[in-house]
Design a protein around this motif. Structure first.
Motif, PDB file in Angstrom:
ATOM      1  N   SER A 175      66.683  35.099  57.593  1.00  0.00           N
ATOM      2  CA  SER A 175      67.415  36.356  57.412  1.00  0.00           C
ATOM      3  C   SER A 175      66.465  37.546  57.346  1.00  0.00           C
ATOM      4  O   SER A 175      66.894  38.699  57.369  1.00  0.00           O
ATOM      5  CB  SER A 175      68.255  36.299  56.132  1.00  0.00           C
ATOM      6  N   GLN A 176      65.154  37.268  57.268  1.00  0.00           N
ATOM      7  CA  GLN A 176      64.147  38.329  57.233  1.00  0.00           C
ATOM      8  C   GLN A 176      63.435  38.417  58.581  1.00  0.00           C
ATOM      9  O   GLN A 176      63.241  37.403  59.252  1.00  0.00           O
ATOM     10  CB  GLN A 176      63.122  38.034  56.134  1.00  0.00           C
ATOM     11  N   PRO A 177      63.019  39.622  58.967  1.00  0.00           N
ATOM     12  CA  PRO A 177      62.293  39.766  60.235  1.00  0.00           C
ATOM     13  C   PRO A 177      60.835  39.360  60.081  1.00  0.00           C
ATOM     14  O   PRO A 177      60.264  39.393  58.993  1.00  0.00           O
ATOM     15  CB  PRO A 177      62.408  41.262  60.532  1.00  0.00           C
ATOM     16  N   MET A 178      60.221  38.956  61.194  1.00  0.00           N
ATOM     17  CA  MET A 178      58.794  38.645  61.185  1.00  0.00           C
ATOM     18  C   MET A 178      57.941  39.906  61.224  1.00  0.00           C
ATOM     19  O   MET A 178      56.793  39.908  60.769  1.00  0.00           O
ATOM     20  CB  MET A 178      58.446  37.754  62.377  1.00  0.00           C
ATOM     21  N   VAL A 179      58.489  40.969  61.810  1.00  0.00           N
ATOM     22  CA  VAL A 179      57.857  42.288  61.784  1.00  0.00           C
ATOM     23  C   VAL A 179      58.893  43.263  61.255  1.00  0.00           C
ATOM     24  O   VAL A 179      60.092  42.975  61.262  1.00  0.00           O
ATOM     25  CB  VAL A 179      57.366  42.717  63.191  1.00  0.00           C
ATOM     26  N   ASP A 180      58.452  44.419  60.787  1.00  0.00           N
ATOM     27  CA  ASP A 180      59.386  45.401  60.243  1.00  0.00           C
ATOM     28  C   ASP A 180      60.504  45.693  61.242  1.00  0.00           C
ATOM     29  O   ASP A 180      60.241  46.009  62.404  1.00  0.00           O
ATOM     30  CB  ASP A 180      58.658  46.703  59.914  1.00  0.00           C
ATOM     31  N   ALA A 181      61.739  45.566  60.787  1.00  0.00           N
ATOM     32  CA  ALA A 181      62.891  45.794  61.659  1.00  0.00           C
ATOM     33  C   ALA A 181      64.094  46.145  60.779  1.00  0.00           C
ATOM     34  O   ALA A 181      64.198  45.685  59.647  1.00  0.00           O
ATOM     35  CB  ALA A 181      63.191  44.550  62.497  1.00  0.00           C
ATOM     36  N   PRO A 182      65.016  46.953  61.308  1.00  0.00           N
ATOM     37  CA  PRO A 182      66.136  47.420  60.481  1.00  0.00           C
ATOM     38  C   PRO A 182      66.993  46.281  59.938  1.00  0.00           C
ATOM     39  O   PRO A 182      67.341  45.348  60.654  1.00  0.00           O
ATOM     40  CB  PRO A 182      66.939  48.290  61.448  1.00  0.00           C
ATOM     41  N   ARG A 183      67.314  46.355  58.651  1.00  0.00           N
ATOM     42  CA  ARG A 183      68.256  45.476  57.989  1.00  0.00           C
ATOM     43  C   ARG A 183      69.084  46.329  57.027  1.00  0.00           C
ATOM     44  O   ARG A 183      68.669  47.420  56.639  1.00  0.00           O
ATOM     45  CB  ARG A 183      67.542  44.365  57.190  1.00  0.00           C
ATOM     46  N   GLY A 184      70.219  45.822  56.593  1.00  0.00           N
ATOM     47  CA  GLY A 184      71.038  46.566  55.652  1.00  0.00           C
ATOM     48  C   GLY A 184      70.304  46.817  54.348  1.00  0.00           C
ATOM     49  O   GLY A 184      70.387  47.903  53.765  1.00  0.00           O
ATOM     50  N   ASP A 185      69.595  45.816  53.866  1.00  0.00           N
ATOM     51  CA  ASP A 185      68.753  45.933  52.680  1.00  0.00           C
ATOM     52  C   ASP A 185      67.382  46.418  53.144  1.00  0.00           C
ATOM     53  O   ASP A 185      66.677  45.730  53.881  1.00  0.00           O
ATOM     54  CB  ASP A 185      68.648  44.555  52.011  1.00  0.00           C
ATOM     55  N   LEU A 186      66.993  47.625  52.727  1.00  0.00           N
ATOM     56  CA  LEU A 186      65.761  48.214  53.250  1.00  0.00           C
ATOM     57  C   LEU A 186      64.533  47.361  52.937  1.00  0.00           C
ATOM     58  O   LEU A 186      63.654  47.201  53.791  1.00  0.00           O
ATOM     59  CB  LEU A 186      65.583  49.633  52.701  1.00  0.00           C
ATOM     60  N   ALA A 187      64.464  46.806  51.727  1.00  0.00           N
ATOM     61  CA  ALA A 187      63.306  45.988  51.389  1.00  0.00           C
ATOM     62  C   ALA A 187      63.231  44.757  52.291  1.00  0.00           C
ATOM     63  O   ALA A 187      62.145  44.334  52.703  1.00  0.00           O
ATOM     64  CB  ALA A 187      63.360  45.567  49.924  1.00  0.00           C
ATOM     65  N   ARG A 188      64.411  44.186  52.633  1.00  0.00           N
ATOM     66  CA  ARG A 188      64.418  43.009  53.491  1.00  0.00           C
ATOM     67  C   ARG A 188      64.284  43.368  54.965  1.00  0.00           C
ATOM     68  O   ARG A 188      64.342  42.497  55.834  1.00  0.00           O
ATOM     69  CB  ARG A 188      65.677  42.177  53.233  1.00  0.00           C
ATOM     70  N   SER A 189      64.068  44.638  55.255  1.00  0.00           N
ATOM     71  CA  SER A 189      63.748  45.039  56.624  1.00  0.00           C
ATOM     72  C   SER A 189      62.246  44.933  56.891  1.00  0.00           C
ATOM     73  O   SER A 189      61.802  45.137  58.015  1.00  0.00           O
ATOM     74  CB  SER A 189      64.218  46.471  56.886  1.00  0.00           C
ATOM     75  N   ARG A 190      61.492  44.580  55.860  1.00  0.00           N
ATOM     76  CA  ARG A 190      60.038  44.495  56.004  1.00  0.00           C
ATOM     77  C   ARG A 190      59.617  43.092  56.408  1.00  0.00           C
ATOM     78  O   ARG A 190      60.317  42.116  56.171  1.00  0.00           O
ATOM     79  CB  ARG A 190      59.363  44.893  54.679  1.00  0.00           C
ATOM     80  N   ALA A 191      58.447  42.975  57.015  1.00  0.00           N
ATOM     81  CA  ALA A 191      57.957  41.705  57.550  1.00  0.00           C
ATOM     82  C   ALA A 191      57.876  40.634  56.457  1.00  0.00           C
ATOM     83  O   ALA A 191      57.122  40.763  55.496  1.00  0.00           O
ATOM     84  CB  ALA A 191      56.588  41.903  58.184  1.00  0.00           C
ATOM     85  N   GLY A 192      58.649  39.565  56.636  1.00  0.00           N
ATOM     86  CA  GLY A 192      58.807  38.567  55.588  1.00  0.00           C
ATOM     87  C   GLY A 192      57.555  37.784  55.258  1.00  0.00           C
ATOM     88  O   GLY A 192      57.404  37.299  54.135  1.00  0.00           O
ATOM     89  N   ALA A 193      56.637  37.625  56.211  1.00  0.00           N
ATOM     90  CA  ALA A 193      55.443  36.815  55.976  1.00  0.00           C
ATOM     91  C   ALA A 193      54.248  37.638  55.502  1.00  0.00           C
ATOM     92  O   ALA A 193      53.143  37.104  55.374  1.00  0.00           O
ATOM     93  CB  ALA A 193      55.069  36.055  57.244  1.00  0.00           C
ATOM     94  N   LEU A 194      54.461  38.934  55.238  1.00  0.00           N
ATOM     95  CA  LEU A 194      53.349  39.795  54.863  1.00  0.00           C
ATOM     96  C   LEU A 194      53.452  40.380  53.469  1.00  0.00           C
ATOM     97  O   LEU A 194      52.459  40.855  52.923  1.00  0.00           O
ATOM     98  CB  LEU A 194      53.226  40.953  55.875  1.00  0.00           C
ATOM     99  N   SER A 195      54.653  40.350  52.862  1.00  0.00           N
ATOM    100  CA  SER A 195      54.844  40.999  51.567  1.00  0.00           C
ATOM    101  C   SER A 195      55.740  40.171  50.658  1.00  0.00           C
ATOM    102  O   SER A 195      56.553  39.368  51.122  1.00  0.00           O
ATOM    103  CB  SER A 195      55.487  42.388  51.750  1.00  0.00           C
ATOM    104  N   MET A 196      55.608  40.394  49.368  1.00  0.00           N
ATOM    105  CA  MET A 196      56.605  39.915  48.417  1.00  0.00           C
ATOM    106  C   MET A 196      57.734  40.941  48.412  1.00  0.00           C
ATOM    107  O   MET A 196      57.483  42.142  48.278  1.00  0.00           O
ATOM    108  CB  MET A 196      56.004  39.759  47.019  1.00  0.00           C
ATOM    109  N   VAL A 197      58.959  40.460  48.573  1.00  0.00           N
ATOM    110  CA  VAL A 197      60.093  41.363  48.794  1.00  0.00           C
ATOM    111  C   VAL A 197      61.137  41.165  47.696  1.00  0.00           C
ATOM    112  O   VAL A 197      61.779  40.112  47.629  1.00  0.00           O
ATOM    113  CB  VAL A 197      60.732  41.095  50.173  1.00  0.00           C
TER     114      VAL A 197
END
Length: 328
Positions: free
Chosen positions: A181-203
């Motif tokens: 449900s998270q993108p591999m690179v920054d990409a638009p999602r309804g939840d702004l924090a979950r629009s960030r790259a999932g493998a690079l940050s704690m979200v």
């Protein structure tokens, strides 16, 4: 018990691995897999798994079938179960993630299956069942939700703590591996924090388990809050739960009571080793409590930390609950 799998993704493939690992003469027979992906793709993704490693046996393509270690499992590729004959199937395991409305959730029944078990939260389910927490509510329901992986870890623990000392209030944080449900690179999602790259940050984000705990254990509704932090690991998550108990207990009494309850539970485990998440991969328990991280603070506050393989443990519960459904 004859099972069929609809949706051969992470959970569907993990369920198949567990079925194949059962001893000969097992009570489970997998009679059909349905997925919209081509057979060659399904065979490849089952054989080569980034989380659990390559399947040790032989995997090949047959005539409209996935062939594993010489066993031929019929495979269809329809987006509509109405096109598939599920006559004789005791439980359809719906692992698509889309069975959220009544017409979608009940398609397996219309196709001939006796019952449907959904691998996730679904408002269309007649009942949501978590083994170790509320399986007594199953009854004769025909469409059942197996809740979420986090709820499967949290609810049995909450029930145990409530039995030990009664729960006044609590807060749960799940430290959860990233999902698709998270993108591999920054990409638009309804939840702004979950629009960030999932493998690079704690979200930081939400957890469906907080709503579901109220459904599964309604007498505790509104007493437990919670949140999630998605972290850059591929498998195994954790629950960090702090509760205030109604009754005062000394640390020794609480520790013994918790160990005794865990030992009697069909889904909880315990470790006194200083483990890390990768040590818990492919563990079948819903939650493995980490003894070194679990303690009382004062006479009423408790911190319990536990690990769960959010794919393997949840898949094991799918099979357990399917057994209960066929016995009902």
């Amino acid at each position: 018990m004859k099972l069929a799998i609809n949706g051969f993704g992470r959970i569907g493939r993990t369920i198949l691995r567990q079925v194949l690992a059962m001893p000969q003469g097992s009570d489970i027979e997998l009679v059909l897999i349905n997925d919209i992906a081509p057979l060659a793709t399904c065979a490849y993704l089952f054989k080569y798994d980034s989380t659990f490693g390559p399947y040790a046996g032989k995997v090949s393509e047959g005539n409209n079938a996935l062939v594993v270690d010489g066993q031929s499992i019929p495979m269809t590729h329809s987006s509509d179960l109405a096109n598939i004959d599920l006559s004789g199937v005791d439980v359809l395991l719906d692992c698509t993630g889309i069975a959220r409305t009544s017409d979608v959730a009940r398609r397996g029944l219309a196709a001939g299956a006796r019952k449907v078990l959904i691998s996730g939260p679904s408002p269309a389910a007649e009942v949501t069942v978590v083994l170790g927490a509320n399986e007594d509510q199953l009854g004769g329901a025909h469409v059942v939700s197996n809740a979420s992986c986090t709820t499967n870890g949290l609810a049995p623990l909450v029930r145990v703590l409530d039995d030990i000392g009664g729960i006044t209030t609590g807060h749960m944080t799940t430290i959860h591996c990233y999902t698709n449900s998270q993108p591999m690179v920054d990409a638009p999602r309804g939840d702004l924090a979950r629009s960030r790259a999932g493998a690079l940050s704690m979200v930081p984000t939400t957890s469906s388990a907080i709503h579901l705990i109220d459904v599964v254990l309604p007498h505790l509704a509104g007493r437990i809050s919670g949140a999630a932090v998605r972290v850059p690991t591929a498998s195994v998550s954790a629950i960090d739960l702090i509760v205030t108990l109604d009754r005062s207990l000394d640390a020794e009494t609480f520790d013994k009571a918790l160990r005794d309850q865990v030992s009697a539970s069909p889904v909880l485990g315990w470790t006194d080793m200083p483990l890390v998440s990768s040590d818990l991969r492919a563990r079948p328990e819903s939650l493995v409590i980490a003894g070194p991280e679990t303690r009382m603070v004062g006479a009423n506050q408790v911190r319990v930390f536990g690990w769960y393989d959010n794919e393997w443990g949840f898949s094991a519960r799918m099979l357990d609950v399917a057994r209960l459904m066929t016995a009902a």
